[in-house]
Design a protein around this motif. Structure first.
Motif, PDB file in Angstrom:
ATOM      1  N   ILE A  73      47.224  38.397  38.071  1.00 39.85           N
ATOM      2  CA  ILE A  73      46.656  38.743  36.776  1.00 39.85           C
ATOM      3  C   ILE A  73      47.615  39.655  36.014  1.00 39.85           C
ATOM      4  N   GLN A  74      47.565  39.569  34.690  1.00 42.98           N
ATOM      5  CA  GLN A  74      48.441  40.381  33.857  1.00 42.98           C
ATOM      6  C   GLN A  74      47.831  41.761  33.611  1.00 42.98           C
ATOM      7  N   ASP A  75      48.709  42.731  33.450  1.00 45.93           N
ATOM      8  CA  ASP A  75      48.256  44.113  33.286  1.00 45.93           C
ATOM      9  C   ASP A  75      47.937  44.415  31.819  1.00 45.93           C
ATOM     10  N   ILE A  76      47.164  43.544  31.208  1.00 40.85           N
ATOM     11  CA  ILE A  76      46.735  43.750  29.826  1.00 40.85           C
ATOM     12  C   ILE A  76      45.305  43.228  29.678  1.00 40.85           C
ATOM     13  N   GLY A  77      44.538  43.899  28.841  1.00 37.03           N
ATOM     14  CA  GLY A  77      43.197  43.421  28.523  1.00 37.03           C
ATOM     15  C   GLY A  77      42.203  43.474  29.653  1.00 37.03           C
ATOM     16  N   THR A  78      42.455  44.298  30.679  1.00 39.83           N
ATOM     17  CA  THR A  78      41.527  44.379  31.804  1.00 39.83           C
ATOM     18  C   THR A  78      40.407  45.367  31.502  1.00 39.83           C
ATOM     19  N   THR A  79      39.176  44.916  31.618  1.00 39.80           N
ATOM     20  CA  THR A  79      38.021  45.788  31.420  1.00 39.80           C
ATOM     21  C   THR A  79      37.006  45.536  32.527  1.00 39.80           C
ATOM     22  N   VAL A  80      36.353  46.595  32.965  1.00 32.45           N
ATOM     23  CA  VAL A  80      35.346  46.510  34.020  1.00 32.45           C
ATOM     24  C   VAL A  80      34.170  47.388  33.636  1.00 32.45           C
ATOM     25  N   GLU A  81      32.965  46.915  33.909  1.00 34.92           N
ATOM     26  CA  GLU A  81      31.759  47.693  33.644  1.00 34.92           C
ATOM     27  C   GLU A  81      30.874  47.672  34.889  1.00 34.92           C
ATOM     28  N   LEU A  82      30.646  48.858  35.452  1.00 33.58           N
ATOM     29  CA  LEU A  82      29.790  49.002  36.631  1.00 33.58           C
ATOM     30  C   LEU A  82      28.530  49.739  36.213  1.00 33.58           C
ATOM     31  N   VAL A  83      27.399  49.055  36.252  1.00 36.03           N
ATOM     32  CA  VAL A  83      26.139  49.651  35.802  1.00 36.03           C
ATOM     33  C   VAL A  83      25.103  49.547  36.917  1.00 36.03           C
ATOM     34  N   ASP A  84      24.130  50.496  36.890  1.00 38.17           N
ATOM     35  CA  ASP A  84      23.053  50.465  37.868  1.00 38.17           C
ATOM     36  C   ASP A  84      21.840  49.749  37.281  1.00 38.17           C
ATOM     37  N   ALA A  85      20.742  49.755  38.034  1.00 34.86           N
ATOM     38  CA  ALA A  85      19.555  49.012  37.610  1.00 34.86           C
ATOM     39  C   ALA A  85      18.950  49.546  36.320  1.00 34.86           C
ATOM     40  N   GLU A  86      19.194  50.844  36.031  1.00 38.68           N
ATOM     41  CA  GLU A  86      18.675  51.442  34.794  1.00 38.68           C
ATOM     42  C   GLU A  86      19.607  51.227  33.611  1.00 38.68           C
ATOM     43  N   GLY A  87      20.755  50.585  33.848  1.00 42.09           N
ATOM     44  CA  GLY A  87      21.700  50.330  32.771  1.00 42.09           C
ATOM     45  C   GLY A  87      22.712  51.432  32.562  1.00 42.09           C
ATOM     46  N   ALA A  88      22.690  52.480  33.412  1.00 43.07           N
ATOM     47  CA  ALA A  88      23.658  53.570  33.282  1.00 43.07           C
ATOM     48  C   ALA A  88      25.007  53.110  33.810  1.00 43.07           C
ATOM     49  N   GLU A  89      26.076  53.392  33.054  1.00 46.83           N
ATOM     50  CA  GLU A  89      27.416  52.972  33.445  1.00 46.83           C
ATOM     51  C   GLU A  89      28.071  54.050  34.305  1.00 46.83           C
ATOM     52  N   HIS A  90      28.774  53.624  35.344  1.00 54.81           N
ATOM     53  CA  HIS A  90      29.460  54.537  36.254  1.00 54.81           C
ATOM     54  C   HIS A  90      30.965  54.375  36.066  1.00 54.81           C
ATOM     55  N   ALA A  91      31.664  55.483  35.841  1.00 52.23           N
ATOM     56  CA  ALA A  91      33.098  55.462  35.565  1.00 52.23           C
ATOM     57  C   ALA A  91      33.876  55.005  36.790  1.00 52.23           C
ATOM     58  N   VAL A  92      34.927  54.230  36.533  1.00 50.79           N
ATOM     59  CA  VAL A  92      35.761  53.721  37.623  1.00 50.79           C
ATOM     60  C   VAL A  92      37.229  53.805  37.223  1.00 50.79           C
ATOM     61  N   ASP A  93      38.101  53.791  38.230  1.00 49.12           N
ATOM     62  CA  ASP A  93      39.546  53.698  38.026  1.00 49.12           C
ATOM     63  C   ASP A  93      39.995  52.311  38.441  1.00 49.12           C
ATOM     64  N   LEU A  94      40.979  51.741  37.724  1.00 47.08           N
ATOM     65  CA  LEU A  94      41.438  50.379  37.987  1.00 47.08           C
ATOM     66  C   LEU A  94      42.895  50.380  38.437  1.00 47.08           C
ATOM     67  N   ALA A  95      43.216  49.466  39.352  1.00 43.78           N
ATOM     68  CA  ALA A  95      44.599  49.288  39.811  1.00 43.78           C
ATOM     69  C   ALA A  95      44.790  47.817  40.159  1.00 43.78           C
ATOM     70  N   ALA A  96      45.736  47.163  39.467  1.00 42.06           N
ATOM     71  CA  ALA A  96      46.005  45.745  39.704  1.00 42.06           C
ATOM     72  C   ALA A  96      47.243  45.585  40.575  1.00 42.06           C
TER      73      ALA A  96
END
Length: 216
Positions: A70-93
């Motif tokens: 995969i290319q190191d551009i345009g990567t987005t991730v969303e981790l949410v719980d059952a209540e819809g709250a988003e949890h911050a994450v770090d990414l590494a390709a």
């Protein structure tokens, strides 16, 4: 005279046959090229934890593995719980792997991981709840509660779930899909085919005209 007419007619038929072969060959080549391009995009082939996994402890890292680098551009991730709250994450390709590390230990509960990456051919692909490509998992004990849980690793999943890696070629398996893109070059192939067909017809017309002139 008869021999000359037969020769010119044979020449005309040969020219017509060659023109038709040229048009058919060009159309086939364009179709094959278009089909090859359509199937060149990378696909998600496995996840850790697997989709539907039930974890005893919160995962320290989640991994998405793709069929190509995969290319190191345009990567987005969303981790949410059952209540819809988003949890911050770090990414590494790393080549075809995307490592996702939660910035804080996940509490107990259900989670959904949606993602979007750029495949090796430059086309973006994504996994969402709507297209069935999102990864869902649950955590039985989170935060400090995880310390008292049995010795379970972050990637521990039931045997049944671990065998359910996504297979993009299996129509029975929901998986990530390509984003619908506005391809500005989509009109090129039809124009090429039309142009070749016109050229073939023009060549046949010229040959027929010459045959008629020679027969007069």
């Amino acid at each position: 005279m008869i021999s000359t007419r037969n020769t010119t007619r044979s020449t005309a038929l040969a020219a017509l046959f060659a023109a038709l072969l040229l048009a058919v060959g060009a159309a086939t080549a364009v179709s094959l090229a278009s089909a090859s391009t359509a199937h060149a995009h990378d696909q998600l082939i496995s996840t850790d934890p697997a989709d539907g996994a039930a974890l005893e402890a919160p995962p320290e890292q989640l991994t998405l593995t793709f069929s190509g680098e995969i290319q190191d551009i345009g990567t987005t991730v969303e981790l949410v719980d059952a209540e819809g709250a988003e949890h911050a994450v770090d990414l590494a390709a790393d080549r075809g792997d995307l490592a996702i590390t939660p910035q804080a230990a996940l509490p107990a509960g259900d989670y959904t991981l949606s993602w979007r990456v750029t495949s090796s051919d430059g086309h973006p692909i994504e996994g969402t709840v709507d297209n069935g490509g999102a990864v869902e998992f649950s955590v039985a004990a989170g935060g400090d509660d995880a310390a008292s849980a049995s010795e379970a690793t972050a990637s521990e999943v039931p045997a049944e779930a671990s065998e359910s890696a996504l297979n993009p070629d299996d129509p029975a398996t929901s998986g990530p899909v390509e984003l619908e893109l506005d391809d500005s070059n989509a009109w090129v192939a039809p124009l090429v085919i039309i142009g070749l067909a016109v050229a073939a017809i023009a060549a046949v017309v010229v040959v027929i005209a010459k045959v008629r002139n020679q027969q007069k």
